[in-house]
Enzyme design. Sequence first.
Site, mmCIF file in Angstrom:
data_model
loop_
_atom_site.group_PDB
_atom_site.id
_atom_site.type_symbol
_atom_site.label_atom_id
_atom_site.label_comp_id
_atom_site.label_asym_id
_atom_site.label_seq_id
_atom_site.Cartn_x
_atom_site.Cartn_y
_atom_site.Cartn_z
ATOM 1 N N HIS A 384 -14.370 29.501 -26.096
ATOM 2 C CA HIS A 384 -15.479 28.903 -25.338
ATOM 3 C C HIS A 384 -16.700 28.110 -25.781
ATOM 4 O O HIS A 384 -17.184 27.721 -25.135
ATOM 5 C CB HIS A 384 -15.782 30.146 -24.235
ATOM 6 C CG HIS A 384 -16.260 29.694 -22.999
ATOM 7 N ND1 HIS A 384 -16.438 28.477 -22.436
ATOM 8 C CD2 HIS A 384 -16.544 30.372 -21.871
ATOM 9 C CE1 HIS A 384 -16.732 28.369 -21.189
ATOM 10 N NE2 HIS A 384 -16.482 29.711 -20.932
ATOM 11 N N ASP A 388 -15.080 24.053 -22.227
ATOM 12 C CA ASP A 388 -15.449 24.771 -21.353
ATOM 13 C C ASP A 388 -14.360 25.195 -20.332
ATOM 14 O O ASP A 388 -13.298 24.415 -20.710
ATOM 15 C CB ASP A 388 -16.372 23.556 -20.409
ATOM 16 C CG ASP A 388 -17.665 23.438 -21.150
ATOM 17 O OD1 ASP A 388 -18.154 24.379 -21.875
ATOM 18 O OD2 ASP A 388 -18.253 22.212 -20.802
#
Length: 413
Positions: A384, A388
């Site tokens: 992450h 995204d």
Amino acid sequence: MADIKAPVFPESVADGTIVEWHVTEGQQVNRDDLLAEIETDKVVLEVVAPDNGVVTKIVKQVDDTVLSDEIIGQFEAGASASADNAPAVDPDQPAAPVQAKQAADGGEPVQATDKKDEADHKDQSPAVRKAAKESGVDPKEVEGSGRGGRVTKTDMANPTLKADSSIKSDSGRPVAESMGERTEKRVPMTRLRKTVANRLLSASQDTAMLTTFNEVNMKPLMDMRAKYKDQFEKRHGVRLGFMSLFVKAATEALKRFPAVNASLDGDDIVYHGYYDIGVAVSSDRGLVVPVLRDTDRMSMADVESRIRELGGLAQKGKLGLADMTGGTFTISNGGVFGSLMSTPILNPPQTAILGMHAINDRPMAVNGKVEILPMMYLALSYDHRMIDGKEAVQFLVTIKELVEDPAMLLLDL
């Protein structure tokens, strides 16, 4: 006199461990004969004789750690084995006696080599000897299921020890103990297994790893395979599997979402202008990830052929460093073992990995009606910090759409 050196390791490999010497001091060898095996974090490298001659000295012993290009022994080219270069006898290490005769001067008995032990060793297959070395279990202490009571590789994998067996490791701790029908076995982790464990632990601790899931209808792909598999195999000489289409679908999705094909290097993001996809393979030595290079330039037949080739090398432990270095994305297929759903762990420095799973018939709602369709769960684990959630979901949906409608790949849609 020449030096026997460890191979030159690539930058990604710091050191290795000598796992076996195939020769002894004073032994005569021919050019390219196998002398020793060195296990690194990724592969087992072979050290071969540079010329015809004699191995005069072994500098590094089994289990010793060696560095790139380090001297592990000495070699005399053109020499022949003789009494002058036979291995010296260590007076503190008594030989196994077959018969002892008193020296003429009344000195200590002269002891000969135990021919029976040597014959027992030669009677064991290479696979059994390798398993014995890795486990520390002496085949002579194992109940053999082979012809004439011979010990097999399967026996070594799950040994049933003889009633009077009590085998110890070098540290003195029991490696395997007989307790009637219940046995325990303690074996050291191989370097490869340690490395895999450390890398997986590091990936879970040092990345912001999340996993997103989706499901894919495999019926269109299965119908296409059933229709064309015979023609495909006849023309290309290789079977048509599902992995090739997933590799091609992943390649197209990577083109659309460059962040998934990127890697992190410190505070820098490295966007790769090529597509090298690793395919996770389970082997006897542990999990390895050989890499398919430039998958955007490969046909499905090329992919199937290369996967088959790399899988065969993995099972034989013959993968080279070049086969496993690099890689911008990884695909793992737990479905071959029956896994319904899992969260694959990242293969750093890559930022994403795709997990395939088992195909099961499930009731699905299609245009207001219930249909039984062959469905597969897909999982995408991603870092992450780099990717995204929106990109990850869109990437996985792209793969789903391409697999459910393979014509889109052919039409570049």
